[in-house]
Design an enzyme around this catalytic site. Sequence first.
Site, short mmCIF file in Angstrom:
data_model
loop_
_atom_site.label_atom_id
_atom_site.label_comp_id
_atom_site.label_asym_id
_atom_site.label_seq_id
_atom_site.Cartn_x
_atom_site.Cartn_y
_atom_site.Cartn_z
N SER A 24 0.83 -1.20 0.00
CA SER A 24 0.00 0.00 0.00
C SER A 24 0.87 1.26 0.00
O SER A 24 1.89 1.34 0.69
CB SER A 24 -0.88 -0.02 1.25
OG SER A 24 -1.61 1.19 1.34
N LYS A 42 -3.76 2.11 -2.12
CA LYS A 42 -3.37 3.24 -1.26
C LYS A 42 -4.30 3.35 -0.05
O LYS A 42 -5.52 3.20 -0.17
CB LYS A 42 -3.40 4.53 -2.10
CG LYS A 42 -3.18 5.82 -1.31
CD LYS A 42 -1.75 5.94 -0.76
CE LYS A 42 -1.61 7.13 0.18
NZ LYS A 42 -0.72 6.88 1.32
N CYS A 77 0.26 3.88 10.31
CA CYS A 77 0.78 5.04 9.57
C CYS A 77 1.45 6.01 10.55
O CYS A 77 0.79 6.51 11.46
CB CYS A 77 -0.33 5.75 8.80
SG CYS A 77 0.27 7.27 8.03
N GLY A 80 7.50 -2.76 -1.24
CA GLY A 80 7.10 -1.37 -1.03
C GLY A 80 8.02 -0.37 -1.71
O GLY A 80 7.91 -0.12 -2.92
#
Length: 303
Positions: free
Chosen positions: A21, A45, A131, A267
């Site tokens: 993501s 995302k 996050c 990633g």
Amino acid sequence: MVDLSVNLCGINLKNPVVPASGTFGFGLELADSFDLNVLGGISLKGTTQEPRYGNPTPRVAECPGGMINSVGLQNPGIDALVGQKVPALRKVYDGCVIANISGFSVDEYRHCCSKANDCDGIDIVEVNISCPNVHNGGMAFGTSPQAAAEVTKAVKEVCTAKPVFIKLSPNVTDIVAIARACEDAGADGLTLVNTFLGMRIDIKQRKPVIANTMGGYSGRAVFPIALRMVYQVAHACKIPVMGCGGVASAADVIEMMMAGATAVQVGAENLRNPFACPEIIAALPAKLTELGIESIKDIISIV
Ligand code: SIN
């Protein structure tokens, strides 16, 4: 003929390689560059309830062996994800679609996951409690076992049709405690790890390079630490793990799987080389043959 397929919570992936993501947009952005159908899955995302513009710029800083990002969950919102982005991706992609959901409250996670659960084109809901680039949300839910369990329990109540993977932060003293809390609260799987909180300073200007001061560090340099965490969690929990962190080659994928990952996310390497995933997938059969491995699923947790 080497068998690359893996089974993730009952979903067949043609191979274990999944763009992580935040490094692959909503998939369609890359559809003109290569055939997306070579990918085992795509993690989209991170998406929140409302659209977000993200953090002020500069948002990225280059570092040896990786990069720092502080994007701040820029995204078009959950309604655009389920109404536009996923249906558009489904026109060109038949593999495993993973919605990555972020939030600033348990209610927001629940709301977004409920919509993802109802969206036909989504196979797996990946809940991002890691996050590092937003205040009062994201990683705030992933640094205590109680908060991680609370989010997991809430989203499991609404995700009745899809497996729920919780995406964990490495910025904790004991990732196994967080992983176990998520498993006990009903998680179907775990993705680990998200980025490591980092910082750079512009020594001429005497100020941080990133406008938000700190950001998430990822890239090749973090691979051994991510691998260690995947190993610890996979050996402590029964649910499947998607390994993530510094993966940049077919050999890295094999190493992650030997440590315990059932699927492997790529990633930062996508940002350096947008063809990283198809190149890794193409290289896997020869690498496995060299090692005498006929079926990639045989190596999961072999160490
Ligand atoms: C971001 O949008 O800031 C990155 C997302 C994440 O690290 O989870």
